[in-house]
Write an enzyme that holds these catalytic residues in place. Structure first.
Site, PDB file in Angstrom:
ATOM      1  N   ASP A 475       0.833  -1.209   0.000  1.00 27.99           N
ATOM      2  CA  ASP A 475       0.000   0.000   0.000  1.00 27.99           C
ATOM      3  C   ASP A 475       0.866   1.257   0.000  1.00 27.99           C
ATOM      4  O   ASP A 475       2.050   1.225   0.342  1.00 27.99           O
ATOM      5  CB  ASP A 475      -0.897  -0.030   1.249  1.00 27.99           C
ATOM      6  CG  ASP A 475      -2.217   0.690   1.037  1.00 27.99           C
ATOM      7  OD1 ASP A 475      -2.312   1.481   0.081  1.00 27.99           O
ATOM      8  OD2 ASP A 475      -3.143   0.468   1.831  1.00 27.99           O
ATOM      9  N   ASP A 545     -10.708   2.144  -3.233  1.00 28.20           N
ATOM     10  CA  ASP A 545     -11.244   1.916  -1.888  1.00 28.20           C
ATOM     11  C   ASP A 545     -12.764   1.912  -1.921  1.00 28.20           C
ATOM     12  O   ASP A 545     -13.407   1.563  -0.937  1.00 28.20           O
ATOM     13  CB  ASP A 545     -10.771   3.027  -0.935  1.00 28.20           C
ATOM     14  CG  ASP A 545      -9.406   2.699  -0.343  1.00 28.20           C
ATOM     15  OD1 ASP A 545      -8.923   1.574  -0.534  1.00 28.20           O
ATOM     16  OD2 ASP A 545      -8.813   3.588   0.302  1.00 28.20           O
TER      17      ASP A 545
HETATM   18  C1  GLA Z   1      -5.711   2.099   2.351  1.00 24.54           C
HETATM   19  C2  GLA Z   1      -6.111   0.918   1.494  1.00 24.54           C
HETATM   20  C3  GLA Z   1      -7.165   0.114   2.219  1.00 24.54           C
HETATM   21  C4  GLA Z   1      -6.610  -0.362   3.551  1.00 24.54           C
HETATM   22  C5  GLA Z   1      -6.135   0.829   4.361  1.00 24.54           C
HETATM   23  C6  GLA Z   1      -5.405   0.384   5.621  1.00 24.54           C
HETATM   24  O1  GLA Z   1      -6.742   3.003   2.488  1.00 24.54           O
HETATM   25  O2  GLA Z   1      -6.550   1.348   0.249  1.00 24.54           O
HETATM   26  O3  GLA Z   1      -7.568  -0.985   1.433  1.00 24.54           O
HETATM   27  O4  GLA Z   1      -5.561  -1.258   3.322  1.00 24.54           O
HETATM   28  O5  GLA Z   1      -5.248   1.655   3.611  1.00 24.54           O
HETATM   29  O6  GLA Z   1      -4.946   1.450   6.362  1.00 24.54           O
END
Ligand code: GLA
Length: 723
Positions: A475, A545
């Protein structure tokens, strides 16, 4: 196939359906001559002589002016006042570069680009590379333009290598590709834009005189724009008309656009964003630009997308997971967020097993003091309160259930409240004397520094070595600002953004080759870094997301303009949706996720019996159909950006199976009958769908009946060809 017509000094780069041609003018200037449908015959020698003479043009190439000529790699400082591809600055402060043709060579296959991701050729591919050598004699600056011709796949990959043999020089701009499209009156520019949770909407606008561009300045490719543009005829549609696509294999700041000259030629370009970019080249040093992938299609936007899909699926993505079915994951994030312990995760896995999920992924919150987003990033060891038995134990428990275990990392970031930051405050990007602004309480590590990259490689390796982790979610959750590196001198601060990306690529190359059995998935607050550069290391991306099925119809459709569904991770989640509160039927959530890389963000323990049964059915059906979704051809029949519906058609590689995905964003009670006309079927074959049989010609010309009478209707129709 690459052909050089030495009499007329014209290069022809032929793919199955396209030709790209360049010419050397008066032994000196390299001109762009043609890009379009495959030519059977050579260009008329008059192609350039026919060009109108323009009064007041400075004649710096015989009777021609660089300001009028279609140039293959234009430079700043000459009479050409359009957006240049190359801008260099020399020791005496001057900025004029004049490139002339020296020689060229053709090699079989495709050489790798040092330190950068790129498309590649495999043994047996009909791929050749042409390298054209240009030189500024006064400055002893050399440019090697490279064109790899993917004959079967119908694409050309371009890049430039700049070698300084003179005194110290500074490169202030070096685009990957610039193409002067001759006769571009009435053309449109298409690009993909958005923001967090609404990534990659399609923007189409007329090209007007002057320069129109999209850019990223936030350190990564970003959610706001994607490193891709297409120039197309005004009349071009999804299935018809000329489309010229340019896609950049790069994950950092980019610039792309088109400048329409007063005389109907549009210069389309793509490359590293020149703003905040410079690179010092001492004598003997070189700079390699990222690669731009050029695709021409006479079959509209859909034809262009299908070329990108196949090329990126098969000659950009790499590794074990390129060609085999991937994991169906259950990800803990939307299920538990930061509230869990090791028993919660084992229970989630136990429940996930009931529906046929094969990988349990533990998302954020498992390490050091990370119980909220305020602390711990950078300290990559287990939180002893949450995981007292350790990751090794947890992975084993999950494995005992017959599932694989996956883990979330955000390696490029650091919380200021972390041991890493307390010990190495200078390891974060920052501008001297200025405060560094956190986003989500975190700042960005300086990946332009070797010791930072080494620390990350070691920390992640030590986790991957001590537990059986078979999937990694990588990420990256903030944009960069106040960018500077304390490891570089003042004159090299313009290199930081690019060196960051080179550092990131080095880390990814090291880890993905050290752990070839781990499936890596990329993420940047969802789809904030969905680009071909990342796909080279990680074959799939958490698309957004936003897991709401209606919004996903548009996000995935927009993403598919360049990227294949096999690269889009798509999960079924709860309702009301956590991002935007919409309630959609479970069936629609399953159907919308299925063409991507299917997964779940659901606590199966909280699902109803009916939802569990539908999840199980979805997993089974997905395993049966994923080959069609991921290796077949996509035809986008109805756009969710233009209508209340979305209709996608996937055809298997052997053309024996066709899947129609019909989804309604909004319905109209007592609405009109609609007939969806399918594409690219065999008109004379019969196709069986359920207990009905149709001729291909009927499905293509009469169409499949559908009444969009309710919102959120979702149908997946499977047609099997009767042999
Ligand atoms: C980001 C990712 C999510 C999750 C969060 C965790 O927003 O896109 O899918 O993994 O971080 O903090």
């Amino acid at each position: 196939m690459i052909v050089f017509d030495s009499n007329n000094k014209v290069f022809y780069l032929h793919t199955k359906k396209t030709t790209y041609a360049m010419a050397i003018l008066e032994d000196k200037a390299l001109l762009h001559a043609y890009w379009g449908k495959r030519l059977k015959h050579e260009l008329s020698p008059d192609w350039i002589n026919d060009m109108e003479f323009r009064p007041l043009a400075p004649l710096d190439f015989g009777r021609f002016s660089t300001d009028m000529l279609p140039l293959e790699y234009s430079t700043f400082g000459s009479a050409d006042l359009r957006v240049p591809a190359l801008e260099a600055e020399y020791g005496d402060g001057s900025t004029y570069t004049r490139l002339e043709y020296v020689d060229h060579e053709t090699v079989n296959g495709k050489p790798a680009l040092c330190g950068l991701p790129a498309t590649y050729a495999e043994e047996g591919d009909k791929t050749e590379t042409l390298i054209i050598h240009l030189k500024d004699s006064l400055r002893d600056l050399h440019v090697y333009l490279s064109y790899s011709v993917f004959e079967e796949l119908d694409a050309i990959a371009r890049s430039a290598r700049i070698v300084n043999m003179g005194e110290c020089a500074r490169i202030n701009r070096a685009f990957s590709a610039s193409v002067d499209l001759i006769g571009t009156e009435n053309a449109d520019l298409i690009h993909l834009d958005g923001a967090w949770v609404r990534e990659r909407s399609i923007t189409r606008r007329g090209i007007v005189p002057g320069n129109q561009s999209i850019e990223s300045r936030n350190g990564c490719s970003g959610a706001v724009h994607n490193p891709f543009i297409a120039v197309c005829d005004k009349e071009a549609t999804e299935n018809r008309g000329n489309v010229y696509g340019m896609s950049l294999v790069y994950s950092g700041n980019f610039s792309a656009g088109a400048e329409l000259s007063p005389f109907n030629s549009a210069r389309a370009y793509i490359g590293i964003n020149p703003q905040n970019f410079s690179f010092v080249l001492e004598s003997g040093e070189s700079f390699q630009t990222p690669e731009a992938v050029l695709v021409y299609s006479a079959e509209g936007l859909g034809g262009m997308s299908r070329v990108y899909h196949k090329l990126y699926r098969t000659r950009l993505c790499r590794g074990k997971y390129r060609d085999i079915p991937r994991s169906i994951v259950l990800n803990s994030w939307e299920t538990t967020y930061f509230s869990f312990d090791e028993n919660t995760i084992v229970q989630l896995a136990r429940d996930a097993k009931k529906i046929g999920v094969d990988t349990m992924v533990l998302d954020d919150g498992w390490f050091s003091t990370r119980t909220t987003d305020k602390a711990g990033l950078g300290d990559w060891w287990e939180n002893p309160d949450r995981l007292p038995s350790g990751l090794g134990w947890l992975a084993d428990e999950v494995n005992k259930l017959g599932l694989k275990f996956g883990l979330w990392f955000e390696p490029e970031m650091v919380n200021m409240d972390s041991e890493l930051f307390r010990n190495h405050p200078d390891w974060a990007l920052h501008t001297p004397g200025r405060a560094t602004t956190p986003t989500r309480n975190q700042i960005t590590l300086d990946f332009s520094r070797k010791e930072v990259c080494d620390y990350i490689i070691d920390s992640i390796s030590s986790i991957l070595d001590r537990a059986n982790i078979e999937y990694v979610k990588w990420d990256m959750n903030r944009y960069m600002c106040e960018v500077g590196s304390s490891a570089l001198p003042a004159e090299k601060q313009g290199e930081v953004y690019h060196r960051y990306i080179l550092g990131l690529y080095h880390v990814l190359e090291t880890l993905t080759s050290r752990y070839p059995n781990v499936l890596f998935e990329s993420c940047a607050s969802g789809g904030g870094r969905f680009d071909p550069g990342m796909l080279y290391y990680m074959p799939q991306v958490w698309t957004s997301d936003n897991s709401d099925a209606v919004d996903r119809l548009r996000i995935q459709y927009g993403t598919s303009i360049v990227y294949p569904y096999s690269s889009m991770s798509a999960h079924i989640s709860v309702c009301p949706n956590h991002t935007q509160g919409r309630i959609t039927p479970f069936k629609m959530r399953c159907n919308v996720a299925m063409p991507g890389q299917l997964g779940f963000e659901l606590n199966i323990g909280n699902c109803t019996e009916e939802e569990i049964e539908m999840s199980r059915e979805t997993v089974k059906k997905y395993r049966e159909l994923e080959g069609v979704f991921h290796n077949g051809d996509l035809y986008r029949l109805v756009s969710p950006f233009e209508t209340d519906m979305s209709v996608l058609q996937f055809i298997s590689e052997d053309e024996s199976r066709v899947i129609l995905c019909i989804d309604s964003q909004r319905g109209l009670f007592n609405g009109p009958d609609q007939y969806i006309k399918m594409m690219a079927l065999d008109p004379d074959s019969q196709y069986k769908c359920g207990d009905k049989t149709y001729y291909g010609e009927y499905l293509m010309n009469f169409g499949v009946h559908f009444c969009n009478k309710r919102e959120h209707i979702s149908e997946m129709l499977i047609f099997d060809k009767i042999q």
